[in-house]
Design an enzyme around this catalytic site. Structure first.
Site, PDB file in Angstrom:
ATOM      1  N   GLY A 178       0.837  -1.202   0.000  1.00 14.02           N
ATOM      2  CA  GLY A 178       0.000   0.000   0.000  1.00 14.02           C
ATOM      3  C   GLY A 178       0.864   1.241   0.000  1.00 14.02           C
ATOM      4  O   GLY A 178       2.047   1.187  -0.329  1.00 14.02           O
ATOM      5  N   ASN A 179       0.297   2.361   0.354  1.00 14.28           N
ATOM      6  CA  ASN A 179       1.084   3.593   0.486  1.00 14.28           C
ATOM      7  C   ASN A 179       0.503   4.456   1.594  1.00 14.28           C
ATOM      8  O   ASN A 179      -0.512   4.108   2.198  1.00 14.28           O
ATOM      9  CB  ASN A 179       1.162   4.337  -0.853  1.00 14.28           C
ATOM     10  CG  ASN A 179      -0.206   4.750  -1.339  1.00 14.28           C
ATOM     11  OD1 ASN A 179      -0.875   5.571  -0.724  1.00 14.28           O
ATOM     12  ND2 ASN A 179      -0.652   4.170  -2.451  1.00 14.28           N
ATOM     13  N   ARG A 180       1.141   5.599   1.863  1.00  9.84           N
ATOM     14  CA  ARG A 180       0.803   6.387   3.054  1.00  9.84           C
ATOM     15  C   ARG A 180      -0.355   7.360   2.860  1.00  9.84           C
ATOM     16  O   ARG A 180      -0.637   8.155   3.735  1.00  9.84           O
ATOM     17  CB  ARG A 180       2.025   7.212   3.483  1.00  9.84           C
ATOM     18  CG  ARG A 180       3.165   6.372   3.978  1.00  9.84           C
ATOM     19  CD  ARG A 180       4.321   7.290   4.370  1.00  9.84           C
ATOM     20  NE  ARG A 180       5.534   6.544   4.548  1.00  9.84           N
ATOM     21  CZ  ARG A 180       5.827   5.857   5.633  1.00  9.84           C
ATOM     22  NH1 ARG A 180       4.983   5.807   6.631  1.00  9.84           N
ATOM     23  NH2 ARG A 180       6.966   5.198   5.721  1.00  9.84           N
ATOM     24  N   ALA A 226      -3.850   8.024  -4.522  1.00 11.42           N
ATOM     25  CA  ALA A 226      -2.486   7.555  -4.715  1.00 11.42           C
ATOM     26  C   ALA A 226      -2.607   6.091  -5.140  1.00 11.42           C
ATOM     27  O   ALA A 226      -2.646   5.184  -4.302  1.00 11.42           O
ATOM     28  CB  ALA A 226      -1.695   7.702  -3.429  1.00 11.42           C
TER      29      ALA A 226
END
Ligand code: CTP
Length: 397
Positions: free
Chosen positions: A206-208, A273
């Site tokens: 995943g990402n932040r 994102a």
């Protein structure tokens, strides 16, 4: 612009309550119809008689008095806007946590109209993490916050915490009413948050991204009259009522939902994102350590912005985002062109307090006709309105 507007003014226990008399007077002078609800604590700072005289309406303080029930539901429905000024620390906490122990809270909790608050408190209370958390909470519920001023406080100290002046509150309301419906009749698609790409049933890449910026944009469109369809990746942020939300997990799910929703959209803002790669063959069972480090083969995901750019018709407007760490403007301009967006919003990770997880952001917007607009670092809610204003300006040009 306040002529004929129905303003329900909530007054709470703060020394700034003395300014409410002047606020009522200015509102009435601007043509608004004003009804006042106040807490017992507020009545300790300013008399209900003063406010009923100035508002030319009865002032309500109790859910019931002399066996008469104050119809808090109808008060919220009567109003075009509920303004809580001053908003004390105590009432802020009650609003954040849904406490209903007085008439003002009952009105707030049942109000179907938009709510605007003007906080007032001493600097240390203002800076306390619980106060800041509560402000974030009520903002996430869709309430509008008029920033406090810095200056001399009741304690004698100087700092942030002074309620905005009555003139500023009236000006804020006037501008807000003017722009309130400038997106009415428009259908807007927004993608927000991260995507999770499944490795096995318990793990993902995943990402932040928190989803805060996209939700703030969705809320701003809703407040300004648009019909909003939000496609939201995994995010723990609350979404205000009134935003139609499709929750997705992977880049593929987001792509499919966005492509369908785009058919009906006049404007699309792609804030998510999105993972650029997914796992080629996710494991159907949990990967076990004893089998050694897995070799994970990645495969590219579809670019949603680019796909919508290829499909876009002449009257659809497409807005992309770019989060960059270096060669920012160059990369942003390349994305604007390659993905055939109309506008591209650049936010830099080099900027302190901007980007993932923060409540503030600093953006620059590029348009496909060569226009560039740079903004200062601001709360995400204000950044959202800057983006909407730029969209309007670009479409009118
Ligand atoms: N985007 C998208 N679908 C993808 C990847 C990105 O819709 N699969 C969109 C984002 O929502 C954003 C814009 O494209 O509006 C730019 O995203 P960003 O991650 O900055 O750029 P990438 O094209 O992924 O390029 P890179 O990661 O190499 O910077």
């Amino acid at each position: 612009m306040l002529k004929g507007k129905k303003v329900l003014l909530g007054i709470t226990g703060s020394i700034a309550a003395y300014k409410s008399a002047y606020l009522v007077r200015l509102l009435v002078r601007a043509g608004a119809e004003v009804k006042v609800v106040m807490t017992d604590a507020a009545a300790g700072f300013i008399g209900p008689l003063t406010l009923s005289t100035l508002s030319r309406n009865e002032v309500l303080t109790r859910i019931s008095s002399d066996d008469t029930w104050a119809n808090h539901v109808m008060l919220g429905r009567w109003a075009d806007v509920m303004v809580v000024a001053p908003l004390s620390c105590n009432t802020l906490a009650k609003m954040a946590h849904g406490i209903c122990d007085n008439l003002l809270q009952a009105v707030y909790l049942s109000a179907t109209c938009p709510v605007v608050v003007a906080p007032a408190m001493d600097e240390d209370m203002w800076k306390h993490p619980s106060t800041q958390n509560n402000l974030q909470l009520i903002s996430s519920f869709g309430n509008n916050i008029i920033s406090v001023n810095e200056g001399e406080l009741a304690s004698g100290l100087f700092g942030p915490g002074r309620m905005a002046e009555p003139e500023e509150i009236v000006e804020w309301l006037t501008t807000w009413f003017e722009k309130k419906n400038d997106f009415s009749g428009k259908t807007v698609l927004i993608t927000a948050g991260p995507t999770y790409e499944k490795i096995d049933p318990v793990r993902f890449i995943g990402n932040r991204s928190s989803g805060k910026m996209g939700i703030a944009i969705a809320s701003a469109f809703l407040e300004r009259g648009a019909r909003v369809q939000l496609i939201l990746g995994p995010s723990s942020q609350p979404v205000p009522a009134g935003i139609r939300t499709i929750k997705v997990e992977s880049a593929r799910e987001m792509y499919e939902a966005a492509l369908t929703a785009f058919e009906e959209a006049d404007i699309a803002v792609l804030c998510a994102a999105v993972a650029d790669y997914s796992i080629a063959a996710p494991a159907s069972e949990k990967l076990k350590k004893e089998n050694g480090a897995p070799q994970i083969l990645l495969t590219p995901t579809r670019d949603i912005l680019k796909s919508l750019g290829e499909k876009k018709s002449g009257n659809q407007l497409l807005v992309g985002f770019a989060l960059e760490t270096h060669n920012e403007e160059q990369n942003a301009l390349k994305k604007l062109k390659d993905k055939r967006a109309d506008l591209l919003v650049l936010n830099s990770l080099q900027e302190e307090g901007a980007g993932f997880g923060y409540n503030t952001n600093k953006i620059t917007i590029f348009d496909r006709k060569g226009g560039v607009t740079r903004f200062e670092k601001r709360p995400k809610k204000e950044v959202a309105n800057d983006i909407l204003n730029t969209i309007l300006k670009f479409s009118d040009a």
